[in-house]
Write an enzyme that holds these catalytic residues in place. Structure first.
Site, PDB file in Angstrom:
ATOM      1  N   ARG A 139      -2.922  -8.926  -0.075  1.00  0.00           N
ATOM      2  CA  ARG A 139      -2.843 -10.122  -0.082  1.00  0.00           C
ATOM      3  C   ARG A 139      -4.278 -10.339  -0.188  1.00  0.00           C
ATOM      4  NH1 ARG A 139      -1.094  -7.291   4.715  1.00  0.00           N
ATOM      5  NH2 ARG A 139       1.059  -8.414   5.909  1.00  0.00           N
ATOM      6  N   LYS A 163      -3.787  -7.244   8.243  1.00  0.00           N
ATOM      7  CA  LYS A 163      -3.069  -7.998   9.713  1.00  0.00           C
ATOM      8  C   LYS A 163      -2.929  -7.283  11.035  1.00  0.00           C
ATOM      9  CE  LYS A 163       0.225 -11.419   7.783  1.00  0.00           C
ATOM     10  NZ  LYS A 163       1.110 -12.436   8.006  1.00  0.00           N
ATOM     11  N   HIS A 234      -0.534 -14.843  -3.041  1.00  0.00           N
ATOM     12  CA  HIS A 234       0.514 -14.036  -3.127  1.00  0.00           C
ATOM     13  C   HIS A 234       1.873 -14.331  -3.948  1.00  0.00           C
ATOM     14  CE1 HIS A 234       0.947 -12.970   1.176  1.00  0.00           C
ATOM     15  NE2 HIS A 234       2.719 -13.527   1.154  1.00  0.00           N
ATOM     16  N   ARG A 237       1.386 -10.787  -5.510  1.00  0.00           N
ATOM     17  CA  ARG A 237       1.565  -9.589  -4.588  1.00  0.00           C
ATOM     18  C   ARG A 237       3.669  -9.548  -4.465  1.00  0.00           C
ATOM     19  NH1 ARG A 237       0.427  -7.720   1.030  1.00  0.00           N
ATOM     20  NH2 ARG A 237       1.921  -7.731   2.752  1.00  0.00           N
ATOM     21  N   HIS A 260       4.082  -3.729   6.345  1.00  0.00           N
ATOM     22  CA  HIS A 260       4.564  -4.677   7.103  1.00  0.00           C
ATOM     23  C   HIS A 260       5.069  -4.186   8.121  1.00  0.00           C
ATOM     24  CE1 HIS A 260       6.416  -7.149   3.302  1.00  0.00           C
ATOM     25  NE2 HIS A 260       5.148  -8.192   3.276  1.00  0.00           N
ATOM     26  N   TYR A 269      12.501  -8.999  -0.818  1.00  0.00           N
ATOM     27  CA  TYR A 269      12.771  -8.113  -2.057  1.00  0.00           C
ATOM     28  C   TYR A 269      13.982  -7.937  -2.692  1.00  0.00           C
ATOM     29  CZ  TYR A 269       7.392  -9.197  -1.356  1.00  0.00           C
ATOM     30  OH  TYR A 269       6.585  -9.862  -0.754  1.00  0.00           O
TER      31      TYR A 269
END
Length: 291
Positions: A139, A163, A234, A237, A260, A269
């Protein structure tokens, strides 16, 4: 602002330790929610009152869904703290939003972006940033917050705090490793201008480069190389994940690399590759035959 909202925001900031962007998003949404009901006691709201707020004309379907997530989370917090017994949003159902597939670059387009002819220190910095974000699927916040002591050249990995300050190790390939070493050893000192910093990527004033700063650099590089797509950090990414999947990587490995917490997030994806398969199938010679 309502006292319970203030307590909830403190909980998000100091206990949940949400990222600044997520925290500000919750803050703004809850502020608007409280303003709408003015002096009315939020604990007395029912589902109909909340629907009235959500279905204002100015609120788009996507924003409405986000508001509902935030408001529902707020009421769940009140339940956990024995302030209320039921969540008034529980019966509110919003239509499912169509998931927009993320745009990504082709390998050829990535090669164009990475093909910078360096002539000054910032060029070497830009190469290192672009190589690293694409090679490791970071990120943009993770990229600009990368610290010198988080790079392990011997193991070819970097330590990332994503995160919720969740830690993960991601590999770096030879290109990004070489770009990082060249920039850090030979050109970063010029950008520091005698200052000291724990951060890897430095701006022209000797401070840490910002997310906005990286976005501007990326846009400039894309414009100079004739990339017509709208490319954000992004996008790189997304490109990292899509190229891995197209080359046979396991979806769970990609999940770990991206940081994730839920595989469902990564499964977007697989939809991308399915769409590419459908697109390519349209080129089948039998599809081009006239009736």
């Amino acid at each position: 602002m309502d006292i319970y909202i203030e307590k909830y925001l403190d909980y998000l900031k100091y206990e949940r330790k949400l990222s600044e962007n997520t925290y500000l998003s919750y803050f703004y949404n809850l502020k608007q929610f409280a303003l709408y009901f003015n002096s009315q006691n939020l604990l007395s709201l029912n589902a109909d009152s909340i629907r009235e707020f959500l279905y204002q004309e100015r609120i788009t379907a996507k924003t409405r869904a986000h508001y509902l997530t935030v408001i529902s989370s707020f009421f769940n917090y009140l339940i956990l703290n024995n302030i209320i017994k039921d969540n008034p949003t529980q019966t509110i159902k919003l239509p499912k939003l169509d998931k927009k597939l993320p745009e990504y670059l082709t390998i050829e387009e990535v090669d164009k972006i990475l093909n910078i002819n360096p002539t000054k220190p910032i060029d070497y910095r830009n190469i290192a940033m672009l190589e690293t974000i694409y090679a490791s699927g970071l990120r943009v916040s993770e990229l600009v917050e990368l610290k010198i002591n988080n790079i392990d050249y011997d193991e070819c990995v970097i330590r990332i705090y994503g995160k919720g300050k969740k830690e993960r190790l991601v590999p770096i390939n030879d290109s990004s490793k070489n770009a990082l070493q060249t920039y850090i050893n030979d050109y970063r000192p010029f950008l520091l201008r005698g200052k000291d910093s724990e951060y890897v990527f430095i701006n022209n004033l000797g401070g840490r480069i910002t997310r906005q700063g990286f976005f501007k650099i990326l846009k400039k590089v894309c414009d100079e190389n004739g990339i017509k797509k709208h490319v954000s950090p992004h996008t790189l990414r997304h490109s990292f994940a899509t190229h891995l999947l197209n080359n046979g990587a396991d979806l769970r490995v990609i999940q770990e690399l991206l940081g994730h917490s839920n595989l469902t997030t990564t499964q977007i994806y697989s939809h991308l590759t399915n769409e590419k398969i459908k697109e390519d199938y349209q080129n089948h010679p039998r599809n081009k035959m006239e009736d």
